[in-house]
Design a protein around this motif. Structure first.
Motif, PDB file in Angstrom:
ATOM      1  N   UNK A  93       0.820  -1.204   0.000  1.00 11.38           N
ATOM      2  CA  UNK A  93       0.000   0.000   0.000  1.00 11.38           C
ATOM      3  C   UNK A  93       0.858   1.260   0.000  1.00 11.38           C
ATOM      4  N   UNK A  94       0.321   2.272  -0.697  1.00 10.45           N
ATOM      5  CA  UNK A  94       0.971   3.570  -0.886  1.00 10.45           C
ATOM      6  C   UNK A  94       2.340   3.449  -1.565  1.00 10.45           C
ATOM      7  N   UNK A 109      -1.120  19.334  -3.663  1.00 11.13           N
ATOM      8  CA  UNK A 109      -0.993  18.993  -2.243  1.00 11.13           C
ATOM      9  C   UNK A 109      -1.359  17.534  -1.988  1.00 11.13           C
ATOM     10  N   UNK A 110      -2.368  17.012  -2.712  1.00  8.24           N
ATOM     11  CA  UNK A 110      -2.729  15.591  -2.589  1.00  8.24           C
ATOM     12  C   UNK A 110      -1.563  14.702  -3.005  1.00  8.24           C
ATOM     13  N   UNK A 163       3.046  11.173  -1.554  1.00 11.59           N
ATOM     14  CA  UNK A 163       4.489  10.924  -1.572  1.00 11.59           C
ATOM     15  C   UNK A 163       5.012  10.710  -0.158  1.00 11.59           C
ATOM     16  N   UNK A 164       4.537  11.510   0.777  1.00  6.09           N
ATOM     17  CA  UNK A 164       4.942  11.340   2.175  1.00  6.09           C
ATOM     18  C   UNK A 164       4.500   9.976   2.706  1.00  6.09           C
ATOM     19  N   UNK A 165       3.312   9.510   2.280  1.00 11.56           N
ATOM     20  CA  UNK A 165       2.821   8.208   2.744  1.00 11.56           C
ATOM     21  C   UNK A 165       3.673   7.071   2.179  1.00 11.56           C
ATOM     22  N   UNK A 166       4.128   7.209   0.946  1.00 10.96           N
ATOM     23  CA  UNK A 166       4.997   6.174   0.400  1.00 10.96           C
ATOM     24  C   UNK A 166       6.250   6.028   1.248  1.00 10.96           C
ATOM     25  N   UNK A 167       6.849   7.153   1.585  1.00 11.38           N
ATOM     26  CA  UNK A 167       8.065   7.123   2.406  1.00 11.38           C
ATOM     27  C   UNK A 167       7.761   6.534   3.775  1.00 11.38           C
TER      28      UNK A 167
END
Length: 212
Positions: free
Chosen positions: A26-27, A183-184, A189-193
């Motif tokens: 996920x993500x 912004x979405x 991108x932050x969630x992937x990290x």
């Protein structure tokens, strides 16, 4: 333009032999652009999309109005004597990381910053027509292909309003028209990290004809 859903996009990637990271946990983002067949510059007539599976492993695909081309200003006033960059369609592996767009300028902000070489041609006749034949014609590509890191970032247009024309917002960057959409993308991108899929992001640029 008829944009694909998650399943159709996965099939397009399979046929082209591109990795589709969105099915691997996920993500894990698959960021993709679709370039319109219209070669007249200065319009937000392309799309940038992001495919992923959410925390419940539900497939998601969001599309944002964007440009994958330079705007009229930089086509007619190139930053380089050899012409203005046009990104070549294809798979660009680990090309971006979360960084800064506008380094050295007055208003830098977080964006997806280019960190690996990508493939381009340069349009240098200074008209408003995007010369896609420079890469579509194999013979022309032989003499016009360049590679490098030119900071053709994935960023937004205006922070304050929805602008209708590209103008100075792109000299070859991939530019999302609406700040809320951008912004979405950055939040994803932050969630992937956060979910351990690494801090680099590949980018795949398709053409409208690839969707048929």
């Amino acid at each position: 333009m008829m944009l694909p859903n998650f399943t159709d996009l996965k099939e397009i990637f399979r046929k082209k032999g591109y990795p589709f990271y969105a099915i691997k946990g996920f993500y894990n983002l698959c960021i993709v652009g679709v370039r319109s067949t219209d070669s007249l510059s200065n319009k937000f007539d392309d799309f940038v999309g992001v495919a992923y599976q959410n925390g419940s492993m539900v497939p998601k695909l969001e599309w944002f109005p964007a440009t994958t081309d330079p705007g009229k200003h930089y086509l007619q006033n190139p930053l380089d004597k050899d012409g203005t960059l046009i990104l070549i369609p294809g798979f660009h592996e680990r090309a971006y990381k979360v960084g800064i767009h506008g380094r050295g300028g007055n208003n830098p902000y977080p964006a997806l910053e280019q960190v690996e070489s990508m493939r381009y041609v340069r349009d240098n006749n200074k008209d408003m027509k995007l010369d896609f034949d420079l890469y579509r014609d194999p013979e022309k590509l032989k003499t016009n292909l360049i590679t490098g890191i030119y900071k053709t970032n994935i960023h937004r247009a205006s922070k304050f309003k929805i602008v209708a024309l590209i103008e100075t917002y792109s000299a070859g960057c991939q530019v999302i028209q609406k700040v809320g959409d951008f912004d979405k993308l950055m939040a994803l991108a932050d969630k992937q990290i956060l979910h351990g899929h690494g801090d680099s992001f590949s980018y795949t640029l398709l053409e409208e004809t690839d969707l048929k």
